[in-house]
Design an enzyme around this catalytic site. Structure first.
Site, mmCIF file in Angstrom:
data_model
loop_
_atom_site.group_PDB
_atom_site.id
_atom_site.type_symbol
_atom_site.label_atom_id
_atom_site.label_comp_id
_atom_site.label_asym_id
_atom_site.label_seq_id
_atom_site.Cartn_x
_atom_site.Cartn_y
_atom_site.Cartn_z
ATOM 1 N N LYS A 168 0.870 -1.171 0.000
ATOM 2 C CA LYS A 168 0.000 0.000 0.000
ATOM 3 C C LYS A 168 0.901 1.213 0.000
ATOM 4 C CE LYS A 168 -3.892 2.111 -0.066
ATOM 5 N NZ LYS A 168 -4.930 1.872 -1.076
ATOM 6 N N SER A 238 -1.037 -0.902 -4.402
ATOM 7 C CA SER A 238 -2.275 -0.136 -4.409
ATOM 8 C C SER A 238 -2.000 1.222 -3.791
ATOM 9 C CB SER A 238 -3.355 -0.872 -3.609
ATOM 10 O OG SER A 238 -4.529 -0.095 -3.469
#
Length: 380
Positions: A168, A238
């Site tokens: 992330k 992401s």
């Protein structure tokens, strides 16, 4: 007095449906039954129903909800939860994709007495990035270091035993861009949406360097979003507005681990590559994709989705890149989600859009986690 019996990792995985990004009733129900021990939660990967773009605050809402939920259980502040548990929220559940959380627990148990490889998990964090570091060598290097640290945390020494690395990463906002310009430095881009791709790409190259898929010398500023021959077959990145650093989750296998789950990976060559997924199930797990055993053993699927930058899939033109109404990453998630659901028979799939340097151009890495038949009931 007998020496202490050696212990090994026991990792379990719970796929929990939700009615919204802040709905943790399913998690609480598992805790109430004793199936899920809050202190054992090491990582959570969520699919939330926002647009997956810069202004998708469902990711932040979900992560914040988890922090406030786990704080009392762990006896710490919400901010400390984010330091102890790797929270990765990916926005966008287009098409048939179902919003859900995938919860990873980790504990130490006596060695099971076998040498089979089973699932292990490790986590790590980078420090916060300056705006001008996103999408550049600083992010590549820091992610490589964090990936190696997460491997150590998982007890993995051989990169070949790593099957999926979830990252992330942050993105640029107008305020961050202006702050950099005020200091006299140029960010990699001034476009917030474009910065998501740069951040994902640099993070993926960091994973590739750590796993030996790309040399550190090749992973330069100039290579990010430029040299598509450089990629990781196991990285999934992401980007989101809810953090300033990278969170890294390494999923792999280790001999003698006591987990009731195995993991394997493949690379989808394009958005409709169901054959590679079926081959993975058959060759790595010895499961016939058309057999009822798949539904009984299936835990979850983690995948990246990408709109082919060539504008074609298997020679046929697609319009995903030219749609001014719906972003290409949203098209890609819907397409890949439908393909995968048709193979595995359920829709609670972790499909993340934007696969820059994550698999070949137009394709993307995929991992399947499958419960070993002798391990007992499936936590669905």
């Amino acid at each position: 007095m007998n020496e202490a019996q050696p212990t090994v990792q026991h990792v379990d995985v719970f796929r929990v449906p939700c009615s919204g990004p802040g709905d943790l009733r399913g998690v609480q129900a598992l805790i109430d039954t004793g199936a899920l021990v809050p202190a054992h939660i090491v990582a959570v990967m969520g699919k939330t129903e926002g647009n997956g773009c810069v202004n998708d605050h469902t990711r932040d809402f979900a992560a914040t909800s988890w922090c406030h939920f786990l704080g009392p259980h762990l006896g710490c502040s919400p901010a400390q939860v984010a330091e102890r548990v790797a929270l990765v929220m990916s926005g966008g559940t287009e098409g048939v994709l179902s919003p859900h959380f995938t919860v990873f627990t980790r504990s130490r148990v006596p060695a099971p007495g076998h040498t089979d490889k089973r699932l292990v998990v490790g986590i790590a964090h980078t420090g916060d990035f300056l705006p001008e570091e996103l999408g550049r060598a600083a992010q590549i290097t820091a992610t490589a270091t964090a990936t190696r640290a997460a491997m150590t945390d998982a007890g993995i020494t051989d990169p070949a035993d790593v099957h999926f690395v979830q990252v992330k990463c942050p993105l640029l906002t107008a305020a961050k861009v202006q702050a950099a310009l005020t200091r006299g430095v140029q960010p990699v881009t001034q476009d917030a949406y474009e910065s998501m791709g740069f951040s994902r790409g640099a993070s993926a190259l960091g994973v590739a360097v750590a796993l030996g898929e790309v040399s550190a010398d090749a992973a330069t500023d100039a290579a990010v979003l430029s040299d598509w021959s450089l990629f990781s077959a196991r990285a999934s990145a992401s980007a989101g507005i809810e953090l300033e650093h990278n969170v890294v989750i390494v999923l792999g296998e280790a001999a003698s681990a006591a987990s009731p789950i195995r993991i394997g990976h493949t690379v989808m060559q394009d958005a409709v590559d169901a054959i590679s997924v079926r081959r993975l199930l058959h060759e790595h797990f010895d499961i016939d994709p058309d057999s009822p055993a798949l539904a009984q053993q299936q835990v979850t699927v983690l995948a990246k989705a990408e709109a082919s930058p060539s504008g074609r899939v298997r020679g046929e033109r697609h319009t995903m890149l030219n749609d001014s109404d719906i972003n290409a990453t949203r098209h890609a998630r819907a397409a890949v989600g439908g393909v995968l659901a048709s193979v595995v028979g359920h829709t609670a799939l972790y499909v993340s859009g934007g696969a820059e340097h994550q698999g070949p151009a137009g394709g993307g890495p995929l991992a399947a986690l499958v419960r070993v038949p002798t391990a007992g009931a499936h936590h669905g």
